[in-house]
Design an enzyme around this catalytic site. Structure first.
Site, PDB file in Angstrom:
ATOM      1  N   GLU A  87       0.803  -1.209   0.000  1.00 30.81           N
ATOM      2  CA  GLU A  87       0.000   0.000   0.000  1.00 30.81           C
ATOM      3  C   GLU A  87       0.848   1.277   0.000  1.00 30.81           C
ATOM      4  O   GLU A  87       0.599   2.185  -0.775  1.00 30.81           O
ATOM      5  CB  GLU A  87      -0.873  -0.032   1.267  1.00 30.81           C
ATOM      6  N   ASP A  88       1.866   1.334   0.871  1.00 28.76           N
ATOM      7  CA  ASP A  88       2.600   2.583   1.090  1.00 28.76           C
ATOM      8  C   ASP A  88       3.904   2.696   0.312  1.00 28.76           C
ATOM      9  O   ASP A  88       4.452   3.781   0.186  1.00 28.76           O
ATOM     10  CB  ASP A  88       2.929   2.765   2.587  1.00 28.76           C
TER      11      ASP A  88
END
Ligand code: MN
Length: 730
Positions: A87-88
């Protein structure tokens, strides 16, 4: 207290600390693999900061710390390190799969998917939220456990984000993750999340409670010690050794009591909870007896969660008594194992060594999760919403591997079998739902884990059409039945035509080579010879009409000496169309190929019932004996004299079947089994009982069933009893 899991944000945590904690409970763990997870995450998050200003990596470290406290398996721990990298940091799941393994990648991917779920507000659609989570969880419950650990750390560091965000995240936690932790039975996580929610949603109440609890701290600790000693002493009089601990209740549970009773903190008396840990269930009840005779119990406060566990598997005896200082105290009595389950819930079922938990157990949890009961405390609203959800969205059913299938509401195991694969559907003989034999007519519920049993001898039958709910399954069954019928008709038609042509000293071979075939096909508008055979076999075209159109036979048909032959053909044709009509002979349970009015008898050795694959054996003077296909008691002399038979679906008759049940010995078990069988709508003809060594009992029930599916129904009704060890047809 021991087993009490203390969660707190650890600022100085390092991977070395975590390695030591991992080795403490799993000395064989692959530490290098564990470290590799950490270093991968550290590199990926390099330069990123938390809202607190700390290095980002402190977050995955704390998440893994929580997972370690829950003693999760290695794949889950590594997934904990990596949970935010997709995600990051833009890492691809494929990279994780290559660097680590598909399991780790699957968990991380599941978490990434959850993070993308836009949770709607409670009013809008809690059902939708829940549905998404259940689906994510169905694939692997570990996804949700990591998610809870993630949320836990975010809640612990929530003071660093804006007030608006605090409220939003805390509310979402209270609405979604707290009930989830509760349903999964992870009380340690649930209790802390609740207290953290209170802190951010109702700070004034939270700090007032914290202050008051802290104020009386030393006095309270002294009192707790006194009560513990008192309980110990009373138990020892009866030589019962126990581990006794005590603590103030969680703020949130005190808060709930204040709300429920409409009173202030001062008026809440029973803020202390004591825990008595003993060795076994007998000692639990013994301990309860001693406590009730030593202290005055408050009427109506005793709860036996050992006999009737909560839906999340929580077990314990609860009681409230008047303590030595006339204060109400709550006492829980349980075994070590029950305490473990209470703290770790579903996490306790994960075998951290293999990382390969028993799937059945996990899926049973998911099932319980969606099968809300009256027992559930703070989630009654949650519950009703989910029920609505199930009605709208159909049911979610799992394979034994945990793959999820969405089926139409009302679907049966047969629909499920066809949803997996047509071949599985076509050869389906039975189903195990949540590990138990279940009739094919059973209506599937969300969370059911379904294993389809197949046999290569099995083929679809007409009555399956009344069992299935999905269009796909219905079509597949119809296709099969049509194909079967067609093949049979083709053979019969070919055979009849061959016989007919033989009367004129010719054959199908010659017929096909000559212009006859083409003339006949043209005349009756048929595509090819196969279609011609099928049409004849089905009785809709008679062989005398066929020969009448053969140019090469035109003269022969006219000849006077062939009149008799033509009569013979006409009589075949008649028989053929008659037998087509007569297909389902109503008087026999079994239809014997090519024979009407034949005596049929069920073999006593295997006692077949409708639904069993069967074979007929011709016996001298006793008609035909029906055995199950593969029965090993068939008399040698009967071998080779088989005849094709099939169950007559028109025939309605109750077949006697013997079922042997082995149980743990318990008074009243016979009547309990009989009751279950009767409740399933099955008649019992007779029952025999005898005792076995090791305090076991053996029963033989002769029951009357219509077919195999009723037998399965009977078996599952018996298996529903906890004392039952095995159920077999004999
Ligand atoms: Mn995170």
């Amino acid at each position: 207290m021991q087993n009490q899991i203390d969660f707190s944000h650890e600022r100085e945590l390092t991977v070395d600390d975590l390695c030591r904690r991992l080795e403490a409970y799993n000395p064989e763990a692959d530490i290098e693999f564990f470290r590799k997870g950490y270093f991968f995450a550290e590199k990926a998050h390099k330069g990123q900061k938390r809202s607190s200003g700390e290095e980002y990596i402190i977050h995955p470290l704390n998440v893994v710390a929580t997972l370690l406290k829950l003693r999760m398996d290695l794949d889950t721990l590594v997934a904990g390190f990596l949970h935010d990298v997709v995600e990051d940091c833009g890492i691809l799941p494929k990279e994780i799969e290559e660097e680590f393994n598909p399991n780790v990648a699957k968990i991380v991917l599941g978490l990434t998917k959850i993070s993308k779920i836009k949770f709607k507000t409670r009013e809008e659609s809690q059902a939708e939220n829940f549905r998404k989570l259940v689906v994510a969880m169905a694939k692997d419950i570990r996804v949700i456990i990591v998610k809870l650990a993630d949320r836990m750390h975010n809640m612990r560091t929530l003071q660093y984000v804006s007030e608006e965000k605090q409220k939003k995240i805390a509310q979402e936690t209270l609405d979604i993750y707290v009930p989830l932790a509760s349903r999964l039975g992870i009380n340690s996580v649930k209790a802390e999340l609740e207290d953290l929610c209170l802190r951010f949603l109702k700070p004034d109440i939270y700090y007032r409670l914290a202050e008051k609890v802290a104020m009386k701290k030393s006095e309270r600790e002294k009192y707790i010690k006194e009560v513990i000693e008192d309980i110990h002493e009373k138990l020892l009089v009866y030589s019962l050794k126990a581990d006794v601990t005590g603590r103030p209740k969680h703020f949130y549970s005190i808060y709930k009591k204040m709300i429920a009773r409409g009173v202030d903190f001062e008026q809440i008396q029973d803020v202390l909870a004591f825990r008595v840990i003993v060795n076994n269930i007998t000692e639990c009840y013994k301990g309860l007896g001693i406590i009730h005779s030593s202290f005055t119990p408050i009427p109506g406060r005793f709860k036996d969660y050992i006999a009737i566990p909560k839906v999340n598997n929580y077990q314990s005896l609860h009681t409230t008594v008047i303590g030595p200082r006339a204060e109400r105290i709550e006492i829980q009595i349980k075994t070590d194992e029950m305490d473990e389950v209470a703290e770790r819930g579903v996490a306790a079922h994960w075998a951290y060594k293999t990382g390969n938990p028993t799937n059945g157990k996990n899926l049973a949890w998911v099932q319980e999760l969606v099968e809300f009961s009256k027992e559930s405390e703070n989630s009654s609203e949650f519950l009703s919403v989910v029920k609505t959800d199930l009605d709208i969205g159909g049911v979610f059913v799992f394979t034994p591997n945990g793959d999820v299938y969405e089926l139409k509401y009302g679907s049966t195991p047969l629909d499920f079998a066809y949803a997996i694969h047509t071949e599985i559907g076509n050869h389906c003989v039975g189903a195990k739902v949540n590990g138990k034999m279940t009739p094919l007519r059973y209506t599937l519920k969300s969370g059911d884990s379904v294993e389809i049993l197949t046999s290569k001898n099995q083929t679809p039958s007409k009555d399956w059409l009344s069992i299935v709910k999905s269009g796909r399954a219905r079509n597949k069954i119809k296709q099969w039945l049509l194909k079967l019928e067609r093949e049979k008709n083709r053979e019969v038609g070919r055979d009849v035509l061959e016989k007919t042509l033989k009367l004129f000293s010719t054959s199908i071979k010659t017929f096909k080579k000559s212009t006859d075939l083409k003339a006949v096909l043209d005349e009756f508008n048929l595509k090819n010879d196969d279609e011609l055979f099928v049409t004849i076999g089905s009785g809709s075209l008679s062989p005398d009409d066929v020969v009448a159109k053969c140019p090469s036979l035109r003269d022969a048909l006219k000849a006077e000496q062939n009149k008799e032959k033509i009569e013979e053909i006409k009589s075949y044709s008649k028989k053929l169309s008659q037998s087509a009509k007569k297909k389902a002979h109503k008087d026999n349970a079994v239809i014997v190929d090519g024979m009407d009015d034949v005596m049929v008898r069920m073999a006593r050795c295997c006692n077949p019932i409708p639904g069993d694959p069967i074979t007929g054996y011709v016996t001298r003077g006793r008609g035909i004996t029906i055995h199950t296909t593969g029965c090993n008691k068939i008399n040698e002399s009967e071998l080779g004299r088989t005849v094709g038979v099939e169950w007559n679906s028109e025939f309605n008759f109750k077949h006697p079947v013997n079922v042997r049940v082995i149980t743990h010995d318990k008074p009243g078990i016979l009547s309990q089994i009989s009751k279950n069988i009767n409740n399933a709508g099955i008649n019992i003809r007779s029952a025999m009982a005898k005792s076995l060594p090791d305090r076991k009992g053996s029963f033989i029930f002769e029951v009357e069933v219509k077919d195999y599916s009723e037998l399965l129904k009977t078996i599952s009704a018996i298996e529903a009893l906890e004392e039952v060890i095995s159920v077999n047809r004999v």
